[in-house]
Design a protein around this motif. Structure first.
Motif, PDB file in Angstrom:
ATOM      1  N   PHE A 197       1.008  -1.046   0.077  1.00 50.34           N
ATOM      2  CA  PHE A 197      -0.060   0.121  -0.010  1.00 50.34           C
ATOM      3  C   PHE A 197       0.915   1.655   0.356  1.00 50.34           C
ATOM      4  CE2 PHE A 197      -2.332   3.477   2.427  1.00 50.34           C
ATOM      5  CZ  PHE A 197      -3.296   3.231   1.670  1.00 50.34           C
ATOM      6  N   LEU A 198       2.295   1.230   0.853  1.00 48.89           N
ATOM      7  CA  LEU A 198       2.794   2.675   1.074  1.00 48.89           C
ATOM      8  C   LEU A 198       3.263   2.626  -0.102  1.00 48.89           C
ATOM      9  CD1 LEU A 198       4.684   2.358   4.719  1.00 48.89           C
ATOM     10  CD2 LEU A 198       2.728   4.209   3.673  1.00 48.89           C
ATOM     11  N   ILE A 199       4.086   1.773  -0.744  1.00 48.50           N
ATOM     12  CA  ILE A 199       4.548   1.652  -2.080  1.00 48.50           C
ATOM     13  C   ILE A 199       3.260   2.460  -3.486  1.00 48.50           C
ATOM     14  CG2 ILE A 199       6.058   0.313  -4.693  1.00 48.50           C
ATOM     15  CD1 ILE A 199       6.770  -0.744  -1.929  1.00 48.50           C
ATOM     16  N   ALA A 200       2.367   1.874  -3.308  1.00 49.98           N
ATOM     17  CA  ALA A 200       1.564   2.336  -4.371  1.00 49.98           C
ATOM     18  C   ALA A 200       1.075   4.151  -3.816  1.00 49.98           C
ATOM     19  CB  ALA A 200      -0.133   1.576  -4.087  1.00 49.98           C
ATOM     20  N   LEU A 201       0.983   4.172  -2.954  1.00 52.05           N
ATOM     21  CA  LEU A 201       0.890   5.312  -2.398  1.00 52.05           C
ATOM     22  C   LEU A 201       1.842   6.383  -3.301  1.00 52.05           C
ATOM     23  CD1 LEU A 201       0.330   6.292   1.494  1.00 52.05           C
ATOM     24  CD2 LEU A 201      -1.238   6.170  -0.641  1.00 52.05           C
ATOM     25  N   LEU A 202       2.923   5.656  -3.359  1.00 51.88           N
ATOM     26  CA  LEU A 202       4.048   6.137  -4.040  1.00 51.88           C
ATOM     27  C   LEU A 202       3.985   6.726  -5.381  1.00 51.88           C
ATOM     28  CD1 LEU A 202       6.832   7.231  -1.626  1.00 51.88           C
ATOM     29  CD2 LEU A 202       8.035   5.631  -3.049  1.00 51.88           C
ATOM     30  N   LEU A 203       3.734   5.567  -6.051  1.00 52.91           N
ATOM     31  CA  LEU A 203       3.278   5.773  -6.957  1.00 52.91           C
ATOM     32  C   LEU A 203       2.439   6.252  -7.617  1.00 52.91           C
ATOM     33  CD1 LEU A 203       4.527   1.741  -8.152  1.00 52.91           C
ATOM     34  CD2 LEU A 203       5.828   4.232  -8.325  1.00 52.91           C
ATOM     35  N   ASN A 204       2.113   6.137  -6.685  1.00 54.18           N
ATOM     36  CA  ASN A 204       0.415   7.797  -7.293  1.00 54.18           C
ATOM     37  C   ASN A 204      -0.089   8.565  -6.925  1.00 54.18           C
ATOM     38  OD1 ASN A 204      -2.334   7.643  -8.179  1.00 54.18           O
ATOM     39  ND2 ASN A 204      -2.837   8.091  -5.794  1.00 54.18           N
ATOM     40  N   GLN A 205       1.910   9.146  -6.661  1.00 57.52           N
ATOM     41  CA  GLN A 205       2.296  10.509  -6.994  1.00 57.52           C
ATOM     42  C   GLN A 205       2.697  11.071  -8.634  1.00 57.52           C
ATOM     43  OE1 GLN A 205       1.681  12.590  -3.897  1.00 57.52           O
ATOM     44  NE2 GLN A 205       1.477  10.602  -3.359  1.00 57.52           N
ATOM     45  N   LYS A 206       2.149  12.310  -8.561  1.00 58.20           N
ATOM     46  CA  LYS A 206       3.029  12.456 -10.386  1.00 58.20           C
ATOM     47  C   LYS A 206       4.391  12.478 -10.274  1.00 58.20           C
ATOM     48  CE  LYS A 206      -1.579  13.809 -11.673  1.00 58.20           C
ATOM     49  NZ  LYS A 206      -2.736  14.722 -10.382  1.00 58.20           N
ATOM     50  N   LEU A 207       4.877  11.982 -10.102  1.00 60.43           N
ATOM     51  CA  LEU A 207       5.889  11.265 -10.206  1.00 60.43           C
ATOM     52  C   LEU A 207       7.315  11.736 -11.911  1.00 60.43           C
ATOM     53  CD1 LEU A 207       7.077   9.234  -8.025  1.00 60.43           C
ATOM     54  CD2 LEU A 207       7.513  11.605  -7.315  1.00 60.43           C
ATOM     55  N   PRO A 208       8.170  12.346 -11.935  1.00 65.91           N
ATOM     56  CA  PRO A 208       8.570  11.600 -13.543  1.00 65.91           C
ATOM     57  C   PRO A 208       8.896  10.152 -13.565  1.00 65.91           C
ATOM     58  CG  PRO A 208      10.369  12.971 -12.285  1.00 65.91           C
ATOM     59  CD  PRO A 208       9.158  13.086 -11.473  1.00 65.91           C
ATOM     60  N   GLY A 209       8.387   9.816 -15.109  1.00 72.24           N
ATOM     61  CA  GLY A 209       9.243   8.364 -15.001  1.00 72.24           C
ATOM     62  C   GLY A 209       8.002   7.560 -14.326  1.00 72.24           C
ATOM     63  N   GLN A 210       7.158   7.362 -13.826  1.00 75.06           N
ATOM     64  CA  GLN A 210       6.295   7.114 -13.027  1.00 75.06           C
ATOM     65  C   GLN A 210       6.009   5.578 -14.003  1.00 75.06           C
ATOM     66  OE1 GLN A 210       2.761   8.972 -13.250  1.00 75.06           O
ATOM     67  NE2 GLN A 210       2.419   9.194 -11.144  1.00 75.06           N
ATOM     68  N   GLY A 211       5.419   5.562 -15.308  1.00 81.61           N
ATOM     69  CA  GLY A 211       5.237   4.662 -15.595  1.00 81.61           C
ATOM     70  C   GLY A 211       6.379   3.710 -15.838  1.00 81.61           C
ATOM     71  N   ILE A 212       7.095   3.506 -15.909  1.00 86.15           N
ATOM     72  CA  ILE A 212       8.689   3.194 -15.877  1.00 86.15           C
ATOM     73  C   ILE A 212       8.784   2.276 -14.766  1.00 86.15           C
ATOM     74  CG2 ILE A 212      11.350   2.030 -16.105  1.00 86.15           C
ATOM     75  CD1 ILE A 212      10.900   4.707 -17.937  1.00 86.15           C
ATOM     76  N   LEU A 213       8.424   3.022 -13.801  1.00 88.46           N
ATOM     77  CA  LEU A 213       9.032   2.305 -12.435  1.00 88.46           C
ATOM     78  C   LEU A 213       7.400   1.752 -11.980  1.00 88.46           C
ATOM     79  CD1 LEU A 213       9.826   5.593  -9.925  1.00 88.46           C
ATOM     80  CD2 LEU A 213      10.011   3.272 -10.370  1.00 88.46           C
ATOM     81  N   ARG A 214       6.333   1.876 -12.828  1.00 86.07           N
ATOM     82  CA  ARG A 214       5.183   0.654 -12.103  1.00 86.07           C
ATOM     83  C   ARG A 214       5.169  -0.058 -12.976  1.00 86.07           C
ATOM     84  NH1 ARG A 214       0.125   5.045 -13.069  1.00 86.07           N
ATOM     85  NH2 ARG A 214       0.317   5.916 -11.826  1.00 86.07           N
ATOM     86  N   SER A 215       5.968  -0.334 -13.757  1.00 80.55           N
ATOM     87  CA  SER A 215       6.036  -1.649 -14.465  1.00 80.55           C
ATOM     88  C   SER A 215       7.805  -2.610 -14.348  1.00 80.55           C
ATOM     89  CB  SER A 215       6.222  -1.514 -15.651  1.00 80.55           C
ATOM     90  OG  SER A 215       5.804  -0.404 -16.876  1.00 80.55           O
ATOM     91  N   LEU A 216       8.252  -1.089 -13.855  1.00 79.82           N
ATOM     92  CA  LEU A 216       9.911  -2.064 -13.053  1.00 79.82           C
ATOM     93  C   LEU A 216       9.382  -2.877 -11.483  1.00 79.82           C
ATOM     94  CD1 LEU A 216      12.334   0.007 -13.080  1.00 79.82           C
ATOM     95  CD2 LEU A 216      12.280  -2.480 -14.679  1.00 79.82           C
ATOM     96  N   ILE A 217       8.246  -2.651 -11.030  1.00 80.46           N
ATOM     97  CA  ILE A 217       7.487  -3.106  -9.391  1.00 80.46           C
ATOM     98  C   ILE A 217       7.397  -3.939  -9.893  1.00 80.46           C
ATOM     99  CG2 ILE A 217       5.436  -2.437  -9.043  1.00 80.46           C
ATOM    100  CD1 ILE A 217       7.929  -0.650  -7.364  1.00 80.46           C
ATOM    101  N   LEU A 218       7.010  -4.353 -11.151  1.00 84.10           N
ATOM    102  CA  LEU A 218       5.841  -5.760 -10.958  1.00 84.10           C
ATOM    103  C   LEU A 218       7.239  -6.742 -10.985  1.00 84.10           C
ATOM    104  CD1 LEU A 218       3.282  -5.659 -13.550  1.00 84.10           C
ATOM    105  CD2 LEU A 218       2.719  -6.516 -11.232  1.00 84.10           C
ATOM    106  N   LEU A 219       8.453  -7.152 -11.836  1.00 85.57           N
ATOM    107  CA  LEU A 219       9.238  -7.946 -11.315  1.00 85.57           C
ATOM    108  C   LEU A 219       9.337  -9.128 -10.907  1.00 85.57           C
ATOM    109  CD1 LEU A 219      11.463  -8.132 -13.567  1.00 85.57           C
ATOM    110  CD2 LEU A 219      13.644  -7.517 -12.429  1.00 85.57           C
ATOM    111  N   PRO A 220       9.361  -8.692  -9.441  1.00 78.33           N
ATOM    112  CA  PRO A 220       9.720  -9.942  -8.358  1.00 78.33           C
ATOM    113  C   PRO A 220       8.757 -10.638  -8.548  1.00 78.33           C
ATOM    114  CG  PRO A 220       9.956  -7.479  -7.281  1.00 78.33           C
ATOM    115  CD  PRO A 220       9.371  -7.322  -8.768  1.00 78.33           C
TER     116      PRO A 220
END
Ligand SMILES: Nc1ncnc2c1ncn2[C@@H]1O[C@H](COP(=O)(O)OP(=O)(O)OP(=O)(O)O)[C@@H](O)[C@H]1O
Ligand SMILES: [Mg+2]
Lengths: 285, 370
Positions: free
Chosen positions: A79-102
């Motif tokens: 949930f905390l990481i989702a909160l972080l990714l829900n912010q309008k950050l640069p490169g957020q699209g890539i981060l969202r896909s990278l996070i799926l790796l594990p």
């Protein structure tokens, strides 16, 4: 009439899904070993023995700690990481896909990766802690009964959190922005908005997610088996690893079946709870 | 209570300019309606006042303080959202009391003020319900109560009535007007419904494509639209606008010509509202044409007459019978003519600064073309 049409499908499903479970339970009522392949009916004797066995209770305790630990970390962390990714950050699209790796890694691969991480001599974890001065010598995280459980829990958290993150991210993006903005105007700060608006809005999703991860975690086998095989001294043995150990290591099929039947009982309980919650949510919506 | 001032405020998203150099003074206690078609930047303007969006340029003042850097919660304003923005897991009472709870108002006082606000909008009987168990009109009143409970300096309302059915909208409109009058709180109200704008506003600010077109009392805007856009947007049925040519002191159209000695040569839009025109016998009107369509509006009839290439709508008494294809006469009211520059679209007759009723051609008598 309509039920008539469903009958063949119902029989097929029952046969495929429930027969093995029933058969497992039947198996647990017999004494069957490798040396004595002719089953003898002994009733609930295996269960009696289990309940009197301290190893059994250790496995129950381990399973509870393991499940609660992983579910807690996965959901709160996710949930905390989702909160972080829900912010309008640069490169957020890539981060969202990278996070799926594990999560997309096969469980065995993830487990081997973590064996390297925890390695007493070469592991990243040890070199990290040693550099920080927290430990002096390499610790055998997986070899010490006192740290093994925490170590496997953390590895499982790492493997599973992306699932929760993705679920929570979707829920967060569905939060009604008008409510969030209304709270802003009402003077609520960001923490207050989180607790008063956002969390209540995603609560139904959170409940389902907790139940779902509970079921998956209770059943989880690969990580623990590859990392510790349930050891040392059963410190990380949980139901699935114990079933494997007893059944295919010691060929005590009756005992393995008893463990299996008990874990089915637990799972049925949680699946029932999940269905109940979902039905209620559908009704409330 | 407070005044609100926008100083050359613009808002851009990338290449989109949602609000373009808008300057607006809103007096203390005034009911200001932002009116314009969909996408013209009304909501964006209001959100910048609220602090939910930051202006790309310009200053926003509440009272005499620049609030550009102030968080929404620190601007002492309340907002009613289009979908009300109620908190679904809280009861009506908790919803209304939420701004007070955030402001750490004591429980006893909170209960009292919630009750008073609920009473103002006749919601006392519903305090323990969840929003889900309320009708649209009731939810709307909860949103209103939540706005007034804090007695803020400024109300912002973004199409608060647009989700209600027509009948309820009319009655809520009256309640809203009454409430604002009683509380005398400065209000900015966004709508694309001109009837709402006319009935509620002290002054209306008409916007189009991010730009402010005209600001004034509803009747002023109706009687003296500042440009072609405002003329066409306000009024239902909308104003007839016909392109004509100014030449040698007259306005020439294929179907008529008018004396207009103050107008410089060039293209001119001639405007007149349907209710200022009359249908007459074919011989008696200022010009005549074939009936293109005749619609019964209920209290009146709308008769559209073909005038060479143009169509002219006339609002006639409902007992006027005209069938499609009939030839009828049409007469207009020379005192109620609106003239706009053919290039800029700006109103022409007011260029000399004369006030009051517009009478561009006191001696005008429409002449039928042979
Ligand atoms: N967050 C945003 N990002 C990009 N463009 C936006 C954003 N918000 C609004 N716009 C654009 O700005 C313009 C003005 O939008 P705005 O919502 O202010 O219009 P409006 O007058 O309130 O219209 P409506 O009556 O439909 O609500 C529109 O063209 C819209 O597409
Ligand atoms: Mg809008």
């Amino acid at each position: 009439m309509a039920y008539g049409f469903m009958l063949p499908a119902a029989i097929l499903v029952a046969g495929l899904m429930y027969w093995p479970m029933i058969d497992t339970f039947r198996e647990s009522l017999y004494a069957t070993t490798f040396l004595n392949p002719n089953p003898t009916f002994i009733g609930l004797k295996t269960y009696e023995q289990l309940f009197g066995d301290s190893t059994f209770w250790q496995i129950v305790r381990n399973s509870i700690i393991w499940t609660i630990g992983v579910v807690f970390l996965q959901n709160v962390g996710g949930f905390l990481i989702a909160l972080l990714l829900n912010q309008k950050l640069p490169g957020q699209g890539i981060l969202r896909s990278l996070i799926l790796l594990p999560w997309v890694l096969p469980g065995v691969v993830a487990a081997i990766l973590w064996r390297f991480m925890y390695d007493p001599q070469l592991g990243l974890i040890n070199s990290f802690f040693m550099r920080l001065g927290i430990v002096e010598h390499g610790v055998g995280w997986l070899a010490e009964p006192s740290t093994a459980m925490a170590a496997v829990i953390f590895a499982a958290f790492w493997k599973g959190f992306p699932f929760s993150t993705v679920v929570f991210l979707a829920a967060l993006q569905n939060v009604d922005q008008e409510q969030v903005e209304a709270a802003k105007i009402d003077g609520a700060g960001s923490l207050r908005r989180l607790f008063d608006v956002v969390i209540p809005a995603i609560w139904p999703v959170a409940v389902v997610n907790v139940l779902l991860t509970t079921i998956l975690t209770f059943n989880y086998f690969d990580i623990i088996y590859v990392l510790t095989r349930g050891g040392p001294l059963n410190a990380t043995a949980i139901f699935p690893t114990r079933i494997y150990e007893v059944g295919f290591g010691q060929f005590k099929f009756g005992e393995a079946a008893a463990y299996g039947s008990l874990s089915v009982l637990v799972l049925v309980l949680f699946v029932g709870l999940l269905l109940l919650v979902q039905r209620r949510q559908v009704k409330a919506a | 209570m407070a005044s609100v001032t926008l100083k050359s405020v613009s808002k851009r998203w990338g290449s989109v300019t949602a609000v373009d150099d808008v300057s607006l003074d809103i007096a203390d206690g005034e009911f200001m309606v932002l009116l314009g078609p969909s996408g013209c930047g009304k909501t964006t303007t209001m959100r910048m006042v609220a602090g939910l969006d930051d202006p790309s340029e310009g200053d926003i003042l509440i009272g005499d303080r620049v609030v550009n850097d102030l968080a929404p919660g620190d601007r002492d304003l309340a907002m009613v959202f289009q979908n009300y923005g109620l908190y679904p897991h809280m009861t009506v009472a908790e919803n209304i009391g939420y701004p007070l709870k955030v402001a750490r108002v004591g429980k006893a006082e909170r209960t009292e003020r919630v009750r008073a606000a609920a009473a103002r909008v006749e919601l006392e009987a519903y305090l323990e319900r969840k929003p889900q168990a309320l009708s649209g009109g009731q939810r709307q009143r909860v949103a209103l109560a939540r706005a007034i409970v804090r007695t803020p300096r400024l109300f912002l309302m973004d199409e608060p009535l647009s989700n209600l059915d027509a009948k309820l909208r009319v009655s809520m409109r009256a309640q809203l007007k009454h409430l604002q009058h009683e509380l005398a709180t400065t209000t900015i109200y966004v709508t694309h419904d001109q009837v709402e704008a006319m009935t509620l506003a002290d002054r209306v600010a008409v916007m189009s494509k991010g730009k402010l077109q005209q600001v004034g009392a509803p009747l002023d805007i109706y009687n003296r639209p500042a440009n072609v856009f405002v003329a066409g947007f306000l009024g239902n049925p909308s104003m007839n606008l016909i392109a004509a040519q100014a030449e040698g002191g007259r306005l020439i159209h294929a179907a008529f010509s008018l004396p207009a000695d103050t107008v410089r040569p060039g293209k001119v839009f001639v405007g007149q509202r349907p209710e200022d025109m009359k249908v007459t016998e074919p011989e008696k009107g200022d010009f005549r044409g074939e009936v293109f369509s005749a619609e019964l509006l209920g209290d009146a009839a709308l008769i559209t007459v073909r005038l060479n290439g143009d169509l002219v709508a006339v609002k006639a008494p409902k007992d006027v019978r005209a069938r499609m294809g009939d030839v009828v006469g049409v007469s207009f009211d020379p005192a109620m003519l609106h003239l706009f520059d053919g290039q800029s679209g700006e109103r022409l007759a007011d260029r000399n600064g004369e006030a009051g009723k517009v009478t561009p051609f006191p001696q005008a008598r429409g002449e039928r073309h042979p």
